[in-house]
Design a protein around this motif. Sequence first.
Motif, mmCIF file in Angstrom:
data_model
loop_
_atom_site.group_PDB
_atom_site.id
_atom_site.type_symbol
_atom_site.label_atom_id
_atom_site.label_comp_id
_atom_site.label_asym_id
_atom_site.label_seq_id
_atom_site.Cartn_x
_atom_site.Cartn_y
_atom_site.Cartn_z
ATOM 1 N N ALA A 68 17.348 22.977 26.910
ATOM 2 C CA ALA A 68 16.609 23.604 28.020
ATOM 3 C C ALA A 68 16.650 25.125 27.883
ATOM 4 O O ALA A 68 17.699 25.705 27.636
ATOM 5 C CB ALA A 68 17.210 23.179 29.357
ATOM 6 N N GLU A 122 14.404 22.648 34.516
ATOM 7 C CA GLU A 122 14.808 21.384 33.904
ATOM 8 C C GLU A 122 15.033 20.361 35.003
ATOM 9 O O GLU A 122 15.570 20.689 36.051
ATOM 10 C CB GLU A 122 16.069 21.570 33.049
ATOM 11 N N CYS A 157 11.146 21.118 38.125
ATOM 12 C CA CYS A 157 9.828 21.445 37.563
ATOM 13 C C CYS A 157 8.769 21.491 38.669
ATOM 14 O O CYS A 157 7.903 22.371 38.698
ATOM 15 C CB CYS A 157 9.425 20.404 36.513
ATOM 16 N N MET A 164 11.074 21.251 31.368
ATOM 17 C CA MET A 164 11.688 20.121 30.651
ATOM 18 C C MET A 164 12.001 19.036 31.676
ATOM 19 O O MET A 164 12.683 19.298 32.668
ATOM 20 C CB MET A 164 12.994 20.549 29.975
ATOM 21 N N GLY A 223 17.364 19.489 28.875
ATOM 22 C CA GLY A 223 16.378 19.552 27.805
ATOM 23 C C GLY A 223 16.398 18.303 26.945
ATOM 24 O O GLY A 223 16.927 17.260 27.348
#
Length: 504
Positions: free
Chosen positions: A409, A435, A440, A460, A465
Amino acid sequence: MSGMRGIDTPVRQTRRRVFKEVANLAYCSGNLKDDMEALPYKIVDYEDSAFWENVYRDRAVVRERIRLAMGMSLRPENRERPGHLTQGLEESNIDEKYYEPPLMQVIPSACNACPENRYEITDSCMGCVAHPCHSVCPRDAISMVKGKSVIDQDKCIKCGKCREVCPYDAICHKERPCRAACGINAIKSDQLGRAVIDNDMCVSCGQCMVSCPFGAIADKSQIFQLIRAMQSGKQIVAQIAPSFVGQFGPKVTPEMFKTALKDLGFMEVYETAIGADMGCMAEAADYVKKVASGKQAFALTSCCPSWAVMAKHFFPETIDKISNELTPMVATARVIKEKHPDALVVFIGPCASKKLEASRRTVRSDVDFVITFEELAGMFEAKGILLEEIKAMDELHDATAAGRGYGVAGGVASAIEDCIRTYYPETEVHIEHAESLAECKKTLMLAKAGKLNGCLIEGMACPGGCIAGAGTNIPIPQAAKALVKFKNAAEKKVPDDNHEILAE
């Protein structure tokens, strides 16, 4: 929600066993139909049914896992005759890409029908005189019964204030783990209270799958078809996502891993970070031209398919802000097809949603198969390849530190930032990264409201990530450490301005 991640639980052991046995079917089966019918009995021993109150339910769940691992769909449970375990086998016993959505599926017989969202008083309640839980409840839902607090579930609005103030930590919040991990509310309930995935909302990140303590959610696999393709004598080339480092044991170096893949039958192995290098150069130029100049409010990265699909679904006004560059997987596949026009390309990575991206019709992916590190481990086990004993016969130095950093990430944004600082030193760059789908979503709401103008925004779906993808094998902190080491071992920090790295 990463509490269970990286622990070798019985759920995880069963998943691995199923992948190993399905790979075995492809490698060794004399009579495929009979051998497949015998598998649930081989995997779930009558004397040793570990997970359920009876061996029959255990085997029923394993049967559905086997079907999904072979790329087949679940059988309907609501019919009197749901069909044989091997129903649809012939359509799956092929060496071409076989994929039929939906990717993520709840196995109903495995679902525990967990409470979705509920506060309960536990035995730890001391019946204290202060009972602050009672005082802070905005709906008067808590009363004292026989000296202990009780919550009236009809009145409770799930605000959690009682839990915050209890001096004995006696109030627990029961939440469905898959739903808590989702972030976009794609997990609903059926009439029996079992989890159901809303396929119109789901972006196939797989976080529900790795968060279910009952192993009730699984995705489809292509390992069976991949092995069939290998047996057909076709040239198969692998590209490996940067997050592969450390996934197969701390002693397994990148060079050992490449040799092991060749032992498994891959003709050649490339780093997906090649495509990441191409992408970060192009996205750096894009940011300078569009965002830094003020022509475009902000820019979104595109390499995480779950993030990109979520942005398009929930924030259609951001579609023109999503990078048009090919994702690292697709860009690398194009490079491979140029060098090996007759080869089939396999992406080996941490990610469930790349399976969706590879089968998308809008942008030709040039990727024929996608398998995860977890599925690959099953193939190695079936073939008896012990990675820690491999003698490295190959080198792996396709990419730069920038491209390899995509696996963690913040790595995509920082790679683009490094390229901008190197090639456009006059340009001021503003970075944001999010992330987990919930984060998000919040970030996209801020961007929509004009709060992130001038920013390059990386999203992500998996917290941590790609190293935290649904198909990974090891704890996330361990994976992050291994990736940093791999990134630092790269000969170059950023790719050349003219992509010379690819012409070698």
